[in-house]
Design an enzyme around this catalytic site. Structure first.
Site, PDB file in Angstrom:
ATOM      1  N   LYS A  18     -35.393  50.173 -21.870  1.00 52.52           N
ATOM      2  CA  LYS A  18     -35.015  51.574 -22.071  1.00 52.52           C
ATOM      3  C   LYS A  18     -36.091  52.454 -21.440  1.00 52.52           C
ATOM      4  O   LYS A  18     -37.148  52.681 -22.004  1.00 52.52           O
ATOM      5  CB  LYS A  18     -34.865  51.920 -23.557  1.00 52.52           C
ATOM      6  CG  LYS A  18     -33.964  53.142 -23.687  1.00 52.52           C
ATOM      7  CD  LYS A  18     -34.354  54.181 -24.690  1.00 52.52           C
ATOM      8  CE  LYS A  18     -35.615  54.938 -24.556  1.00 52.52           C
ATOM      9  NZ  LYS A  18     -35.638  56.018 -23.550  1.00 52.52           N
ATOM     10  N   GLY A  44     -46.068  54.417 -24.808  1.00 54.93           N
ATOM     11  CA  GLY A  44     -45.705  55.812 -25.011  1.00 54.93           C
ATOM     12  C   GLY A  44     -46.722  56.493 -25.896  1.00 54.93           C
ATOM     13  O   GLY A  44     -47.867  56.053 -26.011  1.00 54.93           O
ATOM     14  N   THR A  91     -48.739  57.983 -29.229  1.00 58.48           N
ATOM     15  CA  THR A  91     -49.233  57.317 -30.437  1.00 58.48           C
ATOM     16  C   THR A  91     -48.310  57.560 -31.632  1.00 58.48           C
ATOM     17  O   THR A  91     -48.035  56.651 -32.419  1.00 58.48           O
ATOM     18  CB  THR A  91     -50.679  57.773 -30.733  1.00 58.48           C
ATOM     19  OG1 THR A  91     -51.501  57.269 -29.675  1.00 58.48           O
ATOM     20  CG2 THR A  91     -51.202  57.221 -32.046  1.00 58.48           C
ATOM     21  N   THR A 115     -45.092  58.145 -31.583  1.00 58.75           N
ATOM     22  CA  THR A 115     -43.876  57.339 -31.396  1.00 58.75           C
ATOM     23  C   THR A 115     -44.179  55.875 -31.698  1.00 58.75           C
ATOM     24  O   THR A 115     -43.361  55.167 -32.297  1.00 58.75           O
ATOM     25  CB  THR A 115     -43.339  57.473 -29.954  1.00 58.75           C
ATOM     26  OG1 THR A 115     -43.390  58.832 -29.580  1.00 58.75           O
ATOM     27  CG2 THR A 115     -41.924  56.967 -29.842  1.00 58.75           C
ATOM     28  N   GLU A 153     -48.724  50.073 -26.446  1.00 56.35           N
ATOM     29  CA  GLU A 153     -49.721  50.630 -25.521  1.00 56.35           C
ATOM     30  C   GLU A 153     -49.588  52.134 -25.637  1.00 56.35           C
ATOM     31  O   GLU A 153     -48.595  52.711 -25.191  1.00 56.35           O
ATOM     32  CB  GLU A 153     -49.432  50.114 -24.112  1.00 56.35           C
ATOM     33  CG  GLU A 153     -50.671  50.027 -23.267  1.00 56.35           C
ATOM     34  CD  GLU A 153     -51.004  51.351 -22.628  1.00 56.35           C
ATOM     35  OE1 GLU A 153     -51.783  52.105 -23.262  1.00 56.35           O
ATOM     36  OE2 GLU A 153     -50.492  51.633 -21.566  1.00 56.35           O
ATOM     37  N   CYS A 177     -52.417  57.483 -19.182  1.00 61.36           N
ATOM     38  CA  CYS A 177     -53.100  57.235 -20.458  1.00 61.36           C
ATOM     39  C   CYS A 177     -54.556  56.850 -20.240  1.00 61.36           C
ATOM     40  O   CYS A 177     -55.382  57.004 -21.137  1.00 61.36           O
ATOM     41  CB  CYS A 177     -52.371  56.162 -21.249  1.00 61.36           C
ATOM     42  SG  CYS A 177     -52.082  54.667 -20.299  1.00 61.36           S
ATOM     43  N   GLU A 215     -55.128  64.027 -27.631  1.00 66.72           N
ATOM     44  CA  GLU A 215     -54.708  63.691 -26.269  1.00 66.72           C
ATOM     45  C   GLU A 215     -53.911  64.855 -25.686  1.00 66.72           C
ATOM     46  O   GLU A 215     -52.919  65.286 -26.269  1.00 66.72           O
ATOM     47  CB  GLU A 215     -53.842  62.428 -26.267  1.00 66.72           C
ATOM     48  CG  GLU A 215     -53.507  61.995 -24.851  1.00 66.72           C
ATOM     49  CD  GLU A 215     -52.600  60.783 -24.781  1.00 66.72           C
ATOM     50  OE1 GLU A 215     -51.643  60.708 -25.568  1.00 66.72           O
ATOM     51  OE2 GLU A 215     -52.849  59.916 -23.916  1.00 66.72           O
TER      52      GLU A 215
HETATM   53  O1  TXE Z   1     -43.552  60.031 -25.221  1.00 71.27           O
HETATM   54  P1  TXE Z   1     -42.724  59.151 -26.197  1.00 71.27           P
HETATM   55  P2  TXE Z   1     -43.367  61.574 -24.938  1.00 71.27           P
HETATM   56  C1  TXE Z   1     -48.365  60.540 -24.816  1.00 71.27           C
HETATM   57  C2  TXE Z   1     -48.770  61.882 -24.292  1.00 71.27           C
HETATM   58  C3  TXE Z   1     -47.533  62.679 -24.455  1.00 71.27           C
HETATM   59  C4  TXE Z   1     -47.034  62.143 -25.758  1.00 71.27           C
HETATM   60  C5  TXE Z   1     -45.589  62.312 -25.994  1.00 71.27           C
HETATM   61  O2  TXE Z   1     -49.777  62.435 -25.091  1.00 71.27           O
HETATM   62  O3  TXE Z   1     -47.782  64.052 -24.517  1.00 71.27           O
HETATM   63  O4  TXE Z   1     -47.320  60.773 -25.705  1.00 71.27           O
HETATM   64  O5  TXE Z   1     -44.877  61.970 -24.824  1.00 71.27           O
HETATM   65  C6  TXE Z   1     -39.076  56.431 -26.244  1.00 71.27           C
HETATM   66  N1  TXE Z   1     -38.206  54.944 -31.061  1.00 71.27           N
HETATM   67  N2  TXE Z   1     -47.918  59.588 -23.818  1.00 71.27           N
HETATM   68  O6  TXE Z   1     -42.782  62.335 -26.068  1.00 71.27           O
HETATM   69  O7  TXE Z   1     -41.842  59.980 -27.033  1.00 71.27           O
HETATM   70  C7  TXE Z   1     -38.827  57.500 -25.203  1.00 71.27           C
HETATM   71  O8  TXE Z   1     -37.457  57.705 -24.996  1.00 71.27           O
HETATM   72  C8  TXE Z   1     -38.196  54.218 -29.926  1.00 71.27           C
HETATM   73  C9  TXE Z   1     -48.821  58.544 -23.508  1.00 71.27           C
HETATM   74  O9  TXE Z   1     -42.647  61.675 -23.691  1.00 71.27           O
HETATM   75  O10 TXE Z   1     -43.667  58.220 -26.839  1.00 71.27           O
HETATM   76  C10 TXE Z   1     -39.563  56.901 -24.012  1.00 71.27           C
HETATM   77  O11 TXE Z   1     -38.756  55.903 -23.406  1.00 71.27           O
HETATM   78  N3  TXE Z   1     -38.430  54.769 -28.722  1.00 71.27           N
HETATM   79  C11 TXE Z   1     -48.158  57.453 -22.800  1.00 71.27           C
HETATM   80  C12 TXE Z   1     -40.781  56.247 -24.670  1.00 71.27           C
HETATM   81  O12 TXE Z   1     -40.411  56.035 -26.024  1.00 71.27           O
HETATM   82  C13 TXE Z   1     -38.704  56.076 -28.661  1.00 71.27           C
HETATM   83  C14 TXE Z   1     -47.130  57.810 -21.809  1.00 71.27           C
HETATM   84  C15 TXE Z   1     -42.060  57.091 -24.636  1.00 71.27           C
HETATM   85  O13 TXE Z   1     -41.781  58.361 -25.186  1.00 71.27           O
HETATM   86  C16 TXE Z   1     -38.727  56.877 -29.823  1.00 71.27           C
HETATM   87  C17 TXE Z   1     -46.271  58.863 -22.263  1.00 71.27           C
HETATM   88  C18 TXE Z   1     -38.472  56.249 -31.048  1.00 71.27           C
HETATM   89  N4  TXE Z   1     -38.507  56.937 -32.202  1.00 71.27           N
HETATM   90  C19 TXE Z   1     -46.717  59.733 -23.212  1.00 71.27           C
HETATM   91  N5  TXE Z   1     -39.036  58.143 -29.463  1.00 71.27           N
HETATM   92  C20 TXE Z   1     -49.035  56.359 -22.283  1.00 71.27           C
HETATM   93  N6  TXE Z   1     -49.591  55.562 -23.197  1.00 71.27           N
HETATM   94  O14 TXE Z   1     -49.179  56.157 -21.113  1.00 71.27           O
HETATM   95  C21 TXE Z   1     -39.190  58.143 -28.124  1.00 71.27           C
HETATM   96  N7  TXE Z   1     -38.980  56.893 -27.635  1.00 71.27           N
END
Ligand code: TXE
Length: 481
Positions: free
Chosen positions: A173, A226, A228, A230, A248, A282, A385
């Protein structure tokens, strides 16, 4: 407008609900595609297809699985220009970066794991002359792979490649913000003649498609990259189902410059570590700590380079900083620049909209790279972050100070240390609480080494044979002699 469908059982399918979401080009603010707004029914269909494909895929000889993944790597390489352009258009990153990092790394991910499975070994523990214990590593079934928008193709393939190389099937996904390269990859999966159902892609939002995948009883393993917050939700859903989980997550990485460093190299290295991909990696070093003796000189040179960064059209090969991922994210990052002022900091450059944007980019989410000084280590801007082109620069007086500051957040993903003193480099690297420490470099990755975070930056390690371990279960076979 282009429509992006789900890829299930080797076919492109409309979402069961018939609903679609808008996909926006961050450089223009305009919709460029409609993507499947999938829900539990689509995830069910994808998990069923993956479950049907699993028994024969796991029995497919490693050499054959390897050959199919090598073919997929070749196809990604043959479509290099198109993928780089799509990646840049979909997530606002400079096309030069997509060409230098994202697409080559996707090719390497497939080649690396396609060849790694040809060299896998197992352990044997002889128990005196009474028994032989050997470890059988076996795939688990359907792997759930959830990836973010910042390095869409790179991180998606970093999960798909080891998962299917090890003999699992998978449901991936991708982020709803960046569906395009995952969709193109699905077409290439079909062209490579990877059996239907081995790799499935379900597009859509986290709270619907992502949660349905995480909580699906037919998915024994979740690899998530994604935010933290989430990650905590993923863990809360997967934990009671006893799934194998790798998270991660975010970072607030320190970048420590000692007075004995090669200052020119430290400045040159700190520019990409602060602002590559608009700071949306990240691993970006968003907190720079500089030993007081060279603080003023470092700052002057660093500011000079930051001001000269080319911010603008992501599709222009000369661009170094593109657009942030969304209007919402731009507001969040800009909010931190305002907060920095309230917290007593001084913004020495950046933080505004570039003045000379072309007409068609006026609706895009651009932000000039910002350098902030004068903040206390405990304030929110230095603790949370930001995930954008905003970096703090702070002086320190001793290695102990630098280590305490580096470790003084809830995160622990990566760090950089700049010094010519080898013993100091080893000592500081050992003391920093993070999954990776780079000495006199940044983002130099070797795919064989363990990768992941400490503290709130994540759980589990992926990379090399550790990825193959994660995507398999170890079984002990005890032969009584
Ligand atoms: O990421 P999300 P977001 C950090 C960064 C950013 C913040 C939020 O600080 O501002 O996270 O970003 C899926 N159950 N990083 O909101 O939501 C979503 O559809 C299962 C760091 O965009 O974490 C996407 O495919 N899945 C990071 C993925 O999770 C869920 C990179 C990441 O989205 C979900 C990105 C749920 N409840 C953001 N909610 C890194 N470590 O590199 C969302 N998703």
């Amino acid at each position: 407008m282009k429509r992006v469908f789900n890829f299930i059982g080797g076919e492109f399918r409309s979402p069961c609900s018939g609903k679609f979401l808008e996909d926006v080009n961050p450089a223009t603010g305009e919709a460029i595609a409609e993507i499947a707004d999938s829900d539990r029914a689509d995830v069910d269909a994808a998990v069923s297809a993956a479950s049907r494909a699993f028994p024969s895929w796991r029995r497919t000889p490693a050499e054959q699985r390897s050959g199919l993944l090598m073919r997929l790597a070749d196809l990604v390489e043959e479509n290099f220009d198109e993928l780089a352009s799509l990646e840049s258009e979909d997530c606002g990153k400079p096309i030069a970066l997509a060409r230098r990092i994202d697409v080559p790394r996707a090719v390497r991910n497939f080649r690396f794991f396609a060849t790694a499975i040809l060299h896998a070994e197992t352990k044997c523990h002889p128990l005196d002359d009474r028994a032989l214990n050997y470890t059988l590593r076996q795939p688990l079934g359907v792997a759930g792979l959830i990836s973010p928008w910042n390095l869409p193709l790179y991180l998606l393939t970093w999960k798909i490649a080891p998962a299917v190389a090890a003999g699992n099937s998978c449901v991936a996904k991708p982020s709803e913000l960046t569906p395009l390269t995952a969709n193109r990859l699905a077409e290439l999966v079909r062209e490579a003649e990877i059996p239907p159902g081995v790799i499935n892609v379900v597009q859509g939002r986290g709270p619907s498609a992502g949660r349905a995948l995480t909580s699906h009883p037919g998915v024994p393993l979740i690899s998530f990259t994604g935010g933290t917050r989430t990650g905590a939700d993923v863990m809360a859903l997967a934990g009671p189902l006893f799934k194998k989980v790798s998270l991660e997550l975010g970072g607030k990485n320190p970048n420590i410059v000692f007075a004995d460093a090669d200052l020119e190299e430290a400045v040159a290295g700190s520019i990409p570590s602060s602002f590559a991909n608009q700071g949306e990696i990240c691993l970006c070093g968003s907190r720079i700590f500089v030993e007081r003796a060279v603080y003023a000189e470092f700052l002057e040179r660093f500011l000079d380079r930051t001001k000269r960064l080319a911010v603008g059209d992501p599709q222009d090969p000369a661009t170094e900083v593109g657009a942030l991922i969304s209007g919402e994210h731009l507001r969040k990052v800009s909010g931190y620049i305002e907060l920095a002022k309230h917290e007593g900091g001084e913004v020495l450059c950046g933080g505004g909209t570039p003045a000379d944007l072309a007409e068609r980019l006026r609706g895009g989410y651009f932000l000039e790279p910002a350098v902030v000084v004068g903040l206390d280590a405990g304030c929110r801007v230095m603790q949370e972050e930001i995930f954008g082109p905003v970096v703090t620069v702070t002086p320190f007086d001793s290695p102990e100070d630098a280590i305490a500051a580096a470790n003084g957040t809830r995160y622990g993903l990566s760090a950089s240390v700049w010094t010519r003193d080898l013993a100091k480099a080893h000592r500081v690297a050992a003391a920093i609480e993070s999954g990776t420490v780079w000495v006199n470099t940044w983002l130099l990755r070797d795919l064989r080494v363990p990768f992941g975070g400490m503290k709130d930056s994540g759980v589990g390690r992926e990379g090399g044979f550790e990825s193959l371990d994660f995507f398999t279960e170890a079984k002990n076979v005890c032969i009584n002699l």
